[in-house]
Write an enzyme that holds these catalytic residues in place. Structure first.
Site, PDB file in Angstrom:
ATOM      1  N   ASP A  50      -5.285   3.109  -1.804  1.00 20.51           N
ATOM      2  CA  ASP A  50      -6.338   3.400  -0.832  1.00 20.51           C
ATOM      3  C   ASP A  50      -7.018   4.717  -1.162  1.00 20.51           C
ATOM      4  O   ASP A  50      -6.399   5.776  -1.078  1.00 20.51           O
ATOM      5  CB  ASP A  50      -5.713   3.483   0.575  1.00 20.51           C
ATOM      6  CG  ASP A  50      -5.248   2.121   1.049  1.00 20.51           C
ATOM      7  OD1 ASP A  50      -6.105   1.247   1.216  1.00 20.51           O
ATOM      8  OD2 ASP A  50      -4.022   1.936   1.213  1.00 20.51           O
ATOM      9  N   ASP A  88      -5.652  -6.422   5.590  1.00 13.96           N
ATOM     10  CA  ASP A  88      -5.129  -5.062   5.410  1.00 13.96           C
ATOM     11  C   ASP A  88      -5.103  -4.330   6.746  1.00 13.96           C
ATOM     12  O   ASP A  88      -6.146  -4.104   7.354  1.00 13.96           O
ATOM     13  CB  ASP A  88      -6.060  -4.338   4.410  1.00 13.96           C
ATOM     14  CG  ASP A  88      -5.612  -2.923   4.075  1.00 13.96           C
ATOM     15  OD1 ASP A  88      -4.584  -2.469   4.584  1.00 13.96           O
ATOM     16  OD2 ASP A  88      -6.325  -2.288   3.260  1.00 13.96           O
ATOM     17  N   MET A 118     -12.614   3.373   0.039  1.00 11.82           N
ATOM     18  CA  MET A 118     -13.221   3.706   1.336  1.00 11.82           C
ATOM     19  C   MET A 118     -14.044   4.959   1.126  1.00 11.82           C
ATOM     20  O   MET A 118     -13.718   6.051   1.617  1.00 11.82           O
ATOM     21  CB  MET A 118     -12.112   3.895   2.383  1.00 11.82           C
ATOM     22  CG  MET A 118     -11.489   2.563   2.790  1.00 11.82           C
ATOM     23  SD  MET A 118      -9.905   2.750   3.614  1.00 11.82           S
ATOM     24  CE  MET A 118      -8.824   2.713   2.183  1.00 11.82           C
ATOM     25  N   MET A 149     -10.605  -6.080   6.921  1.00  7.95           N
ATOM     26  CA  MET A 149      -9.806  -5.019   7.552  1.00  7.95           C
ATOM     27  C   MET A 149      -9.340  -5.506   8.917  1.00  7.95           C
ATOM     28  O   MET A 149     -10.139  -5.953   9.739  1.00  7.95           O
ATOM     29  CB  MET A 149     -10.633  -3.735   7.708  1.00  7.95           C
ATOM     30  CG  MET A 149     -10.875  -2.976   6.413  1.00  7.95           C
ATOM     31  SD  MET A 149      -9.390  -2.590   5.449  1.00  7.95           S
ATOM     32  CE  MET A 149      -8.451  -1.574   6.609  1.00  7.95           C
ATOM     33  N   SER A 177       0.855  -1.184   0.000  1.00  7.66           N
ATOM     34  CA  SER A 177       0.000   0.000   0.000  1.00  7.66           C
ATOM     35  C   SER A 177       0.890   1.233   0.000  1.00  7.66           C
ATOM     36  O   SER A 177       1.712   1.419   0.891  1.00  7.66           O
ATOM     37  CB  SER A 177      -0.878   0.018   1.257  1.00  7.66           C
ATOM     38  OG  SER A 177      -1.348   1.340   1.494  1.00  7.66           O
ATOM     39  N   MET A 195      -9.901   7.392  -0.199  1.00  7.82           N
ATOM     40  CA  MET A 195     -10.697   7.814   0.960  1.00  7.82           C
ATOM     41  C   MET A 195     -11.389   9.133   0.664  1.00  7.82           C
ATOM     42  O   MET A 195     -10.778  10.023   0.057  1.00  7.82           O
ATOM     43  CB  MET A 195      -9.783   8.001   2.167  1.00  7.82           C
ATOM     44  CG  MET A 195      -8.948   6.778   2.484  1.00  7.82           C
ATOM     45  SD  MET A 195      -7.928   7.085   3.925  1.00  7.82           S
ATOM     46  CE  MET A 195      -6.943   5.571   3.930  1.00  7.82           C
ATOM     47  N   HIS A 234      -1.440  -1.758  -4.124  1.00 10.44           N
ATOM     48  CA  HIS A 234      -2.685  -1.460  -3.400  1.00 10.44           C
ATOM     49  C   HIS A 234      -2.847   0.051  -3.245  1.00 10.44           C
ATOM     50  O   HIS A 234      -1.979   0.732  -2.694  1.00 10.44           O
ATOM     51  CB  HIS A 234      -2.617  -2.130  -2.026  1.00 10.44           C
ATOM     52  CG  HIS A 234      -3.863  -2.012  -1.200  1.00 10.44           C
ATOM     53  ND1 HIS A 234      -4.915  -2.898  -1.298  1.00 10.44           N
ATOM     54  CD2 HIS A 234      -4.208  -1.108  -0.249  1.00 10.44           C
ATOM     55  CE1 HIS A 234      -5.859  -2.557  -0.429  1.00 10.44           C
ATOM     56  NE2 HIS A 234      -5.463  -1.468   0.219  1.00 10.44           N
ATOM     57  N   HIS A 293      -8.726  -0.041  -3.358  1.00  7.65           N
ATOM     58  CA  HIS A 293      -9.549  -0.207  -2.153  1.00  7.65           C
ATOM     59  C   HIS A 293     -10.322   1.084  -1.910  1.00  7.65           C
ATOM     60  O   HIS A 293      -9.758   2.080  -1.480  1.00  7.65           O
ATOM     61  CB  HIS A 293      -8.592  -0.540  -0.988  1.00  7.65           C
ATOM     62  CG  HIS A 293      -9.249  -0.657   0.349  1.00  7.65           C
ATOM     63  ND1 HIS A 293      -8.520  -0.671   1.527  1.00  7.65           N
ATOM     64  CD2 HIS A 293     -10.548  -0.773   0.718  1.00  7.65           C
ATOM     65  CE1 HIS A 293      -9.351  -0.797   2.552  1.00  7.65           C
ATOM     66  NE2 HIS A 293     -10.577  -0.846   2.097  1.00  7.65           N
TER      67      HIS A 293
HETATM   68  C1  DX5 Z   1      -5.931   1.682   5.903  1.00  2.00           C
HETATM   69  C2  DX5 Z   1      -5.587   1.210   4.519  1.00  2.00           C
HETATM   70  C3  DX5 Z   1      -4.354   0.383   4.438  1.00  2.00           C
HETATM   71  C4  DX5 Z   1      -3.093   1.010   4.978  1.00  2.00           C
HETATM   72  C5  DX5 Z   1      -2.264  -0.111   5.527  1.00  2.00           C
HETATM   73  O1  DX5 Z   1      -7.237   2.166   5.932  1.00  2.00           O
HETATM   74  O2  DX5 Z   1      -6.632   0.428   3.982  1.00  2.00           O
HETATM   75  O3  DX5 Z   1      -4.163  -0.170   3.144  1.00  2.00           O
HETATM   76  O4  DX5 Z   1      -2.339   1.727   4.031  1.00  2.00           O
HETATM   77  O5  DX5 Z   1      -1.124   0.425   6.117  1.00  2.00           O
HETATM   78  P1  DX5 Z   1      -0.328  -0.313   7.275  1.00  2.00           P
HETATM   79  O6  DX5 Z   1       0.333  -1.534   6.677  1.00  2.00           O
HETATM   80  O7  DX5 Z   1       0.638   0.718   7.697  1.00  2.00           O
HETATM   81  O8  DX5 Z   1      -1.300  -0.685   8.360  1.00  2.00           O
HETATM   82 ZN    ZN Z   2      -6.268  -0.607   2.019  1.00  2.00          ZN
END
Ligand code: DX5
Ligand code: ZN
Length: 216
Positions: free
Chosen positions: A35, A175, A68, A137, A8, A37, A33, A66
């Site tokens: 993310d 994740d 969110m 998650m 990620s 948001m 990956h 992903h």
């Molecule tokens: C959090 C994200 C993750 C995040 C994971 O909401 O979905 O993908 O980047 O990061 P680490 O490995 O630092 O927990």
């Molecule tokens: Zn993620």
């Protein structure tokens, strides 16, 4: 089955994004990956279409996107056009999940659903035949660098048992808070795709860390 590593980039250095993607291309990472948001579904904001498109132009690995965000149906086609290969929506963000998954497939992407830590795994039962992947998650979504929630092992095992009973090829991705310390136990529980941010990007040599995680 050999597991997959999905770095990620949430906490990577965005001023050096091309170096990051180059490193990931050369590494043993299986997926990249991303993310996304919206500040509503989760309290944080990240990045959007222009960044995904630019990453897609350079990336030699599939993009594991992903979402969110609330009402992801508004944007499915735009994520496809930006280059998403796998598209994960949150169960908690969808009004008609069957329709959303059908649309993701029709657009040519692999459909996946994610569950927040408090959502019961059993809600996924009716959707398993239409899911390439489920993302469990293992922290509260929104930020990188959080501590892994230990109760996640039981959730992954429960989902693995449901998938076995259903006789479907759905894979389990995890994740949040993952690294050398818990990858093996999560694999034993049934996970096979590991999203890892901090443990990779805070390492002295991220590519070497990816290799180490890949061969655990
Ligand atoms: C959090 C994200 C993750 C995040 C994971 O909401 O979905 O993908 O980047 O990061 P680490 O490995 O630092 O927990
Ligand atoms: Zn993620």
């Amino acid at each position: 089955m050999k597991h997959q590593i999905a770095p990620s980039i949430l906490n990577a250095d965005f001023l050096r994004l091309s170096e990051v993607i180059h490193m990931l291309n050369q590494s043993e990472a299986d997926l990249i990956h991303l993310d996304i948001m919206d500040g509503v579904f989760v309290p944080n904001l990240s990045f959007g279409f222009p960044i995904i498109s630019q990453i897609n132009e350079m990336a030699e690995k599939p993009l594991d996107v992903h979402l969110m965000i609330t009402e992801p149906d508004r944007y499915l086609e735009r994520f496809r056009d930006a280059g998403a290969d796998l598209l994960t929506v949150h169960y908690e963000a969808c009004h008609d999940l069957h329709a959303t998954l059908k649309e993701i497939s029709a657009l040519g992407m692999k459909p996946s659903v994610s569950l927040k830590p408090e959502t019961d795994v059993s809600v996924l039962q009716p959707y398993l035949p239409n899911l390439d992947m489920v993302l469990i998650m293992t922290v509260e979504p929104g930020y990188g660098g959080q501590s892994f929630m230990e109760e996640s092992y039981g959730r992954v095992q429960q989902l693995r048992d449901m998938i076995r009973k259903a006789g479907v090829p759905t894979v389990i991705e995890v994740d949040g808070g993952i690294g050398r310390h818990n990858l093996h136990d999560l694999k034993d529980a049934g996970a096979s795709v590991f999203v890892i941010g901090t443990s990779i990007f805070r390492a002295d040599d991220p590519a070497a860390m990816i290799s180490e995680l890949k061969h655990m």
